[in-house]
Design a protein around this motif. Structure first.
Motif, mmCIF file in Angstrom:
data_model
loop_
_atom_site.group_PDB
_atom_site.id
_atom_site.type_symbol
_atom_site.label_atom_id
_atom_site.label_comp_id
_atom_site.label_asym_id
_atom_site.label_seq_id
_atom_site.Cartn_x
_atom_site.Cartn_y
_atom_site.Cartn_z
ATOM 1 N N PRO A 13 0.823 -1.211 0.000
ATOM 2 C CA PRO A 13 0.000 0.000 0.000
ATOM 3 C C PRO A 13 0.862 1.268 0.000
ATOM 4 O O PRO A 13 1.877 1.335 0.684
ATOM 5 C CB PRO A 13 -0.807 -0.125 1.293
ATOM 6 N N ARG A 14 0.439 2.236 -0.765
ATOM 7 C CA ARG A 14 1.149 3.511 -0.823
ATOM 8 C C ARG A 14 0.898 4.324 0.440
ATOM 9 O O ARG A 14 -0.244 4.468 0.875
ATOM 10 C CB ARG A 14 0.666 4.339 -2.013
ATOM 11 N N GLY A 15 1.977 4.852 0.996
ATOM 12 C CA GLY A 15 1.867 5.800 2.093
ATOM 13 C C GLY A 15 1.379 5.255 3.417
ATOM 14 O O GLY A 15 1.094 6.019 4.332
ATOM 15 N N VAL A 16 1.276 3.938 3.562
ATOM 16 C CA VAL A 16 0.821 3.342 4.820
ATOM 17 C C VAL A 16 2.035 2.743 5.522
ATOM 18 O O VAL A 16 2.708 1.870 4.974
ATOM 19 C CB VAL A 16 -0.249 2.249 4.578
ATOM 20 N N HIS A 17 2.321 3.245 6.725
ATOM 21 C CA HIS A 17 3.455 2.731 7.486
ATOM 22 C C HIS A 17 3.142 1.352 8.047
ATOM 23 O O HIS A 17 2.022 1.081 8.465
ATOM 24 C CB HIS A 17 3.820 3.685 8.635
ATOM 25 N N LYS A 18 4.132 0.489 8.049
ATOM 26 C CA LYS A 18 3.963 -0.871 8.571
ATOM 27 C C LYS A 18 4.182 -0.821 10.080
ATOM 28 O O LYS A 18 5.290 -1.006 10.565
ATOM 29 C CB LYS A 18 4.937 -1.824 7.891
ATOM 30 N N THR A 19 3.127 -0.517 10.792
ATOM 31 C CA THR A 19 3.176 -0.447 12.249
ATOM 32 C C THR A 19 2.042 -1.270 12.840
ATOM 33 O O THR A 19 1.073 -1.604 12.166
ATOM 34 C CB THR A 19 3.038 1.023 12.734
ATOM 35 N N ASP A 20 2.165 -1.568 14.115
ATOM 36 C CA ASP A 20 1.121 -2.313 14.816
ATOM 37 C C ASP A 20 -0.096 -1.423 15.049
ATOM 38 O O ASP A 20 0.029 -0.207 15.208
ATOM 39 C CB ASP A 20 1.641 -2.826 16.156
#
Length: 188
Positions: free
Chosen positions: A17-24
């Motif tokens: 996904p564009r612009g979505v940080h991989k965080t919990d």
């Protein structure tokens, strides 16, 4: 048929996904998008499942290459349920086995077959020999229609993608299609 930048970015954006940080989820405010809930992440997980199901083909190919070269399969994380986007392996040339400062710098060639689209990559820092051509021939015989991504495209940064181990703005097309395992062998 030539590979172009637009074609490769279309594949990347289908799985990341564009612009979505991989965080919990706990680190994201309510109603903000969470990476693991995206359609792109679901597709990446499905590609990993297909990779596990089709692993016998990869294993047979690496077995043929292992009969000629010192090979280490780097796809075990995928088999353990990981979401890697590719099969990966390393080949050690005799000079690679001499003592060096770090283990990751020992292998002089790695190769990857993407689970996301019909592409492969060979990352070589060794001297001129027949190994890269032999690996390419084996991949193309095992995976008909797969094409090698040229470095001028694969090394291009994808500015709006966050992935495991690589923060937003640092991932390359190679990393997105082959995982951060791509970086384990630095080119000469």
């Amino acid at each position: 048929m030539l590979i172009n930048r637009s074609e490769l970015l279309d594949v990347v954006y289908r799985f990341y996904p564009r612009g979505v940080h991989k965080t919990d989820r706990i680190q994201v405010p309510p109603n903000e998008p969470v990476y693991d809930d995206t359609e792109e992440h679901r597709r990446l997980v499905e590609a990993g499942s297909r990779g596990r199901a089709e692993y016998p083909t990869w294993k047979a190919m690496t077995r043929r290459l292992r009969s000629r070269f010192r090979l280490q399969d780097e796809s075990l994380h995928l088999l353990a349920g990981g979401g890697d986007p590719a099969y990966s392996a390393r080949i050690y040339r005799p000079k690679d086995l001499e003592p060096v400062p770090s283990l990751s710098s020992r292998a002089s060639l790695s190769f990857h077959v993407s689970l996301l689209a019909p592409y492969y990559g060979i990352h070589d820092r060794g001297g001129p020999d027949e190994i890269p051509a032999a690996v390419a021939a084996e991949i193309e015989a095992t995976y008909p229609g797969y094409r090698r991504i040229p470095p001028e495209l694969g090394n291009e940064v994808v500015p709006d993608v966050d992935m495991d181990g690589v923060s937003m703005g640092k991932a390359t097309i190679y990393m997105c299609l082959f995982s951060v395992v791509w970086t384990w062998v630095d080119p000469a």
